[in-house]
Design an enzyme around this catalytic site. Structure first.
Site, PDB file in Angstrom:
ATOM      1  CB  CYS A 170      -4.919 -10.184   1.481  1.00  0.00           C
ATOM      2  SG  CYS A 170      -6.356 -10.110   2.578  1.00  0.00           S
ATOM      3  CD  GLN A 207      -1.653 -10.907   1.349  1.00  0.00           C
ATOM      4  OE1 GLN A 207      -2.010 -12.037   1.588  1.00  0.00           O
ATOM      5  NE2 GLN A 207      -1.686 -10.391   0.132  1.00  0.00           N
ATOM      6  NE  ARG A 221       1.080 -14.077   0.551  1.00  0.00           N
ATOM      7  CZ  ARG A 221       0.368 -14.803   1.433  1.00  0.00           C
ATOM      8  NH1 ARG A 221      -0.925 -14.920   1.299  1.00  0.00           N
ATOM      9  NH2 ARG A 221       0.951 -15.355   2.482  1.00  0.00           N
ATOM     10  CG  ASP A 245      -8.694  -8.743   4.855  1.00  0.00           C
ATOM     11  OD1 ASP A 245      -9.140  -9.709   4.205  1.00  0.00           O
ATOM     12  OD2 ASP A 245      -8.035  -8.877   5.905  1.00  0.00           O
ATOM     13  CG  HIS A 262      -1.074 -11.965   6.392  1.00  0.00           C
ATOM     14  ND1 HIS A 262      -0.179 -13.007   6.239  1.00  0.00           N
ATOM     15  CD2 HIS A 262      -2.095 -12.226   5.528  1.00  0.00           C
ATOM     16  CE1 HIS A 262      -0.653 -13.861   5.338  1.00  0.00           C
ATOM     17  NE2 HIS A 262      -1.813 -13.402   4.891  1.00  0.00           N
ATOM     18  NE  ARG A 286      -2.577 -18.414   7.412  1.00  0.00           N
ATOM     19  CZ  ARG A 286      -3.238 -17.947   6.352  1.00  0.00           C
ATOM     20  NH1 ARG A 286      -4.454 -18.379   6.080  1.00  0.00           N
ATOM     21  NH2 ARG A 286      -2.674 -17.062   5.567  1.00  0.00           N
TER      22      ARG A 286
END
Ligand code: CP
Ligand code: NVA
Length: 344
Positions: free
Chosen positions: A281, A145, A326, A239, A142, A115
């Site tokens: 998310c 996700q 996730r 988001d 992402h 990440r």
């Protein structure tokens, strides 16, 4: 004496996941199916650990709750071990290059999660690693996700994915918005982004989504009108207004640009459907129970930023189901990469 090259393969190792588009529609849906099977197996107490003796390195240049925990829990439940390398405490990027790090970790581990900031860094890591590399979020994309979000949509919207309308409202340039546009288009969904002109996905991402939508029979469109965008939608998604790595000083500008794009009960109702779901998310600024939430109230007089608390906590909200998913989807990524014969 001849020196043998340290590394023979070109490009990311099989089983890597850098972007949704590079994964492709079929592999993406196969991972979602595997995640659903793994989730059911876990629930029913019949999970089979298939990664005994394996090791996974977790590199985080940025903060994380869900992605880090999902990798650690998924690996542990499958019998694998993990090592967390955070923003401080390793040599990565300071005394040791990404290329050398990739070589070192490939000798010790079976897979590497990364990440960070620039997407080019995860590409460079994958280019030099001999083991699969998984993108746990960059400034641009992402993908893990997206696997969780599509699994969640499959669980909560009673329609074939191809018929689902999925609308993102807010900062349309960020990693999650870009990933939604491309993923929805690739899967043949009706995907929509509502954002002010200054915060719409870049042209190259819109062009990629348009090409994928043409190939899949889906639809990908961008508008500055949030009510038009959500009309008839099955899912409203948002988001944070300021993403990790952006300067705190952009908040004033972001609030003035996005105030009209807050997800409020009226915007959910504008879908015209009683069944419309809300997704995020996470983490989210939806109340004053965080330092950031208190600052948003003090500075801008807003209770919550991108979404109001009544939407976030409503029965239409699937945000914690997404968070759980996730783990199941990341488990599918690592199990598939580290057990598929074609990946060895
Ligand atoms: N959604 C998500 O990636 O959460 P974290 O930043 O907590 O990993
Ligand atoms: N756009 C957000 C997503 C966090 C999961 C960020 O990059 O901070």
């Amino acid at each position: 004496m001849t020196l043998s090259p340290v590394r023979t393969q070109a490009g990311p190792a099989a089983g890597s996941l850098l972007t949704e588009a590079a994964l492709g529609r079929e592999s993406f849906l196969r991972l979602v199916d595997l995640a659903a099977d793994l989730k059911a197996a876990r629930r029913e107490g019949r999970e089979v650990p298939r990664l005994a003796g394996k090791g996974i390195a977790l590199i985080f240049e940025k903060a994380s709750t869900r992605t880090r925990c999902a990798f650690e829990v998924a690996a542990a439940q499958q019998g694998a071990m993990t090592t967390y390398l955070g923003p401080e405490g390793s040599h990565i990027g300071r005394e040791e290059s990404i290329a050398d790090t990739a070589q070192v970790l490939s000798r010790l581990y079976d897979g590497i999660e990364f990440r960070g900031f620039a997407h080019e860094t995860v590409e460079e890591l994958a280019e030099h690693a001999d083991v699969p590399v998984w993108n746990g979020l960059t400034d641009q994309w992402h993908p893990t996700q997206m696997l969780a979000d599509v699994l969640t949509i499959r669980e909560t919207v009673s329609k074939e994915l191809r018929g689902v309308a999925w609308t993102y409202v807010g900062d349309g340039r960020n990693n999650v918005a870009r990933s939604i546009l491309v993923t929805g288009a690739m899967l043949g969904m009706d995907v929509r982004i509502a954002a002010p002109a200054a915060l719409q996905p870049p042209q190259d991402v819109q062009a990629l989504a348009a090409a994928l939508a043409r190939a899949s029979g889906g639809r990908a469109w961008v508008t500055d009108d949030p009510v038009h965008a959500v009309t008839g939608t099955d899912v409203v998604y948002t988001d944070v207004w300021v993403s990790m790595g952006e300067a705190d000083s952009v908040w004033d500008d972001r609030v003035s640009l996005l105030r009209e794009y807050r997800v409020r009960p009226e915007l959910i109702a504008a879908s015209g459907k009683p069944t419309t779901r809300f997704m995020h998310c996470l983490p989210s600024t939806h109340d004053e129970h965080t330092e950031l939430g208190r600052r948003v109230l003090d500075r801008y007089g807003l209770h919550g930023a991108e979404v109001t608390d009544d939407v976030f906590t409503s029965p239409a909200s699937d945000v914690f189901q997404q968070a759980e998913n996730r783990m199941h989807t990341i488990k599918a990524v690592i199990v598939s990469a580290l057990t598929s014969p074609e990946n060895h």
